[in-house]
Motif scaffolding. Structure first.
Motif, mmCIF file in Angstrom:
data_model
loop_
_atom_site.group_PDB
_atom_site.id
_atom_site.type_symbol
_atom_site.label_atom_id
_atom_site.label_comp_id
_atom_site.label_asym_id
_atom_site.label_seq_id
_atom_site.Cartn_x
_atom_site.Cartn_y
_atom_site.Cartn_z
ATOM 1 N N ILE A 53 16.469 -22.321 -1.936
ATOM 2 C CA ILE A 53 17.518 -22.333 -0.913
ATOM 3 C C ILE A 53 17.252 -22.865 0.464
ATOM 4 O O ILE A 53 17.698 -23.760 1.175
ATOM 5 C CB ILE A 53 18.433 -20.973 -0.765
ATOM 6 C CG1 ILE A 53 19.080 -20.312 -1.814
ATOM 7 C CG2 ILE A 53 19.228 -21.014 0.393
ATOM 8 C CD1 ILE A 53 19.329 -18.899 -1.766
ATOM 9 N N LEU A 54 15.902 -22.547 0.605
ATOM 10 C CA LEU A 54 15.290 -23.165 2.052
ATOM 11 C C LEU A 54 15.086 -24.440 1.849
ATOM 12 O O LEU A 54 15.564 -25.352 2.886
ATOM 13 C CB LEU A 54 14.114 -22.267 2.448
ATOM 14 C CG LEU A 54 14.203 -20.926 2.908
ATOM 15 C CD1 LEU A 54 13.012 -20.303 2.889
ATOM 16 C CD2 LEU A 54 14.914 -20.877 4.197
ATOM 17 N N LYS A 55 14.759 -24.826 0.804
ATOM 18 C CA LYS A 55 14.434 -26.469 0.437
ATOM 19 C C LYS A 55 15.914 -27.230 0.476
ATOM 20 O O LYS A 55 15.857 -28.335 1.048
ATOM 21 C CB LYS A 55 13.762 -26.564 -0.941
ATOM 22 C CG LYS A 55 13.591 -28.175 -1.064
ATOM 23 C CD LYS A 55 12.620 -27.961 -2.413
ATOM 24 C CE LYS A 55 11.302 -27.649 -2.288
ATOM 25 N NZ LYS A 55 10.190 -28.194 -3.381
ATOM 26 N N GLY A 56 16.922 -26.445 -0.059
ATOM 27 C CA GLY A 56 18.172 -27.275 -0.151
ATOM 28 C C GLY A 56 18.786 -27.279 1.103
ATOM 29 O O GLY A 56 19.280 -28.280 1.443
ATOM 30 N N LEU A 57 18.485 -26.393 1.860
ATOM 31 C CA LEU A 57 18.997 -26.213 3.189
ATOM 32 C C LEU A 57 18.222 -27.208 4.294
ATOM 33 O O LEU A 57 18.837 -28.022 4.792
ATOM 34 C CB LEU A 57 18.901 -24.899 4.096
ATOM 35 C CG LEU A 57 19.957 -23.872 3.287
ATOM 36 C CD1 LEU A 57 19.130 -22.637 3.899
ATOM 37 C CD2 LEU A 57 21.261 -24.204 3.833
ATOM 38 N N GLN A 58 16.950 -27.484 4.058
ATOM 39 C CA GLN A 58 16.259 -28.570 4.810
ATOM 40 C C GLN A 58 16.514 -29.788 4.218
ATOM 41 O O GLN A 58 16.722 -30.568 5.288
ATOM 42 C CB GLN A 58 14.691 -28.227 4.456
ATOM 43 C CG GLN A 58 13.940 -29.172 5.312
ATOM 44 C CD GLN A 58 12.240 -28.763 4.984
ATOM 45 O OE1 GLN A 58 12.044 -27.927 4.175
ATOM 46 N NE2 GLN A 58 11.574 -29.429 5.628
ATOM 47 N N ASN A 59 16.791 -30.049 2.905
ATOM 48 C CA ASN A 59 17.147 -31.391 2.548
ATOM 49 C C ASN A 59 18.451 -32.013 2.874
ATOM 50 O O ASN A 59 18.650 -33.249 2.887
ATOM 51 C CB ASN A 59 16.755 -31.478 1.164
ATOM 52 C CG ASN A 59 15.332 -31.231 0.695
ATOM 53 O OD1 ASN A 59 14.403 -31.519 1.352
ATOM 54 N ND2 ASN A 59 15.150 -31.122 -0.634
ATOM 55 N N ASN A 60 19.314 -30.774 3.010
ATOM 56 C CA ASN A 60 20.698 -31.224 3.376
ATOM 57 C C ASN A 60 21.176 -31.027 4.752
ATOM 58 O O ASN A 60 22.456 -30.789 4.955
ATOM 59 C CB ASN A 60 21.734 -30.565 2.224
ATOM 60 C CG ASN A 60 21.470 -31.175 0.998
ATOM 61 O OD1 ASN A 60 21.660 -32.021 0.769
ATOM 62 N ND2 ASN A 60 20.703 -30.268 0.287
ATOM 63 N N GLN A 61 20.231 -30.731 5.702
ATOM 64 C CA GLN A 61 20.750 -30.075 7.003
ATOM 65 C C GLN A 61 21.754 -31.396 7.922
ATOM 66 O O GLN A 61 22.547 -30.919 7.975
ATOM 67 C CB GLN A 61 19.206 -30.345 8.086
ATOM 68 C CG GLN A 61 19.514 -30.038 9.492
ATOM 69 C CD GLN A 61 19.678 -28.663 9.643
ATOM 70 O OE1 GLN A 61 19.245 -27.820 8.892
ATOM 71 N NE2 GLN A 61 20.386 -28.153 10.677
ATOM 72 N N GLU A 62 21.537 -32.659 7.685
ATOM 73 C CA GLU A 62 22.487 -33.494 8.156
ATOM 74 C C GLU A 62 23.942 -33.708 7.559
ATOM 75 O O GLU A 62 24.991 -33.575 8.348
ATOM 76 C CB GLU A 62 21.712 -35.047 8.261
ATOM 77 C CG GLU A 62 20.754 -34.968 9.263
ATOM 78 C CD GLU A 62 20.382 -36.569 9.370
ATOM 79 O OE1 GLU A 62 21.060 -37.608 8.944
ATOM 80 O OE2 GLU A 62 19.084 -36.587 9.757
ATOM 81 N N GLN A 63 23.981 -33.447 6.129
ATOM 82 C CA GLN A 63 25.198 -33.377 5.555
ATOM 83 C C GLN A 63 25.947 -32.005 5.607
ATOM 84 O O GLN A 63 27.181 -31.966 5.355
ATOM 85 C CB GLN A 63 24.943 -33.683 4.030
ATOM 86 C CG GLN A 63 24.446 -34.949 3.481
ATOM 87 C CD GLN A 63 22.845 -34.947 3.930
ATOM 88 O OE1 GLN A 63 22.128 -33.873 4.045
ATOM 89 N NE2 GLN A 63 22.366 -36.065 3.553
ATOM 90 N N MET A 64 25.498 -31.040 6.334
ATOM 91 C CA MET A 64 26.114 -29.722 6.502
ATOM 92 C C MET A 64 26.871 -29.589 7.833
ATOM 93 O O MET A 64 27.579 -28.754 8.096
ATOM 94 C CB MET A 64 25.094 -28.538 6.073
ATOM 95 C CG MET A 64 24.711 -28.501 4.779
ATOM 96 S SD MET A 64 23.595 -26.999 4.692
ATOM 97 C CE MET A 64 22.176 -27.225 5.435
ATOM 98 N N LEU A 65 26.393 -30.474 8.724
ATOM 99 C CA LEU A 65 27.001 -30.518 9.879
ATOM 100 C C LEU A 65 28.179 -31.023 9.909
ATOM 101 O O LEU A 65 28.404 -32.177 9.393
ATOM 102 C CB LEU A 65 25.909 -31.291 11.041
ATOM 103 C CG LEU A 65 24.667 -30.435 11.130
ATOM 104 C CD1 LEU A 65 23.644 -31.442 12.012
ATOM 105 C CD2 LEU A 65 24.726 -29.079 11.614
#
Length: 131
Positions: A53-65
């Motif tokens: 989960i943490l890796k997924g959040l870090q890798n997708n930070q810009e797409q989640m905004l």
């Protein structure tokens, strides 16, 4: 009337896509637990799910905004806290509760997902706190 206005303003101030976070949580849980039965490997599973989960959040930070009211994507980062509960499914109930108090019209969020199969209950929660 007042509560509706406050709620509408709050909803427009949220700048992170909780559906993408839910997808990251589901993907991480499915990757680890999809084809397994409950066993003594729970500690390893929990660690692997949280790391995923943490890796997924870090890798997708810009797409989640999400864009703000002016259509601009604000690039302020978030800090994440992730929890995971795994319980053997034996017919006993699993009750989980979580609460967060965000002051004012916060952009912080709490996203939780429940997953189960024949032998496992799993609840993972992400707290996204704007830096």
């Amino acid at each position: 009337m007042t509560s509706q206005v406050v709620r509408e303003e709050f909803e427009t101030s949220v700048t992170i896509d909780d559906n993408k976070i839910k997808g990251i949580i589901r993907e991480s849980i499915n990757t680890v637990l999809k084809d397994v039965q409950y066993s003594t490997k729970v500690d390893t599973w929990i660690s692997t799910i949280i790391e995923g989960i943490l890796k997924g959040l870090q890798n997708n930070q810009e797409q989640m905004l999400l864009p703000d009211n002016n259509g601009k994507v604000t690039g302020k980062p978030y800090k994440y806290v992730v929890t995971c509960i795994i319980m053997q499914r034996t017919g006993a109930g699993l009750q989980s509760s979580c609460i967060a108090h965000w002051e004012g019209q916060s952009t912080d969020q709490m996203i939780s997902e429940y997953w189960f199969n024949d032998t496992i209950h799993c609840v993972a929660t992400v707290f996204a706190v704007r830096v």
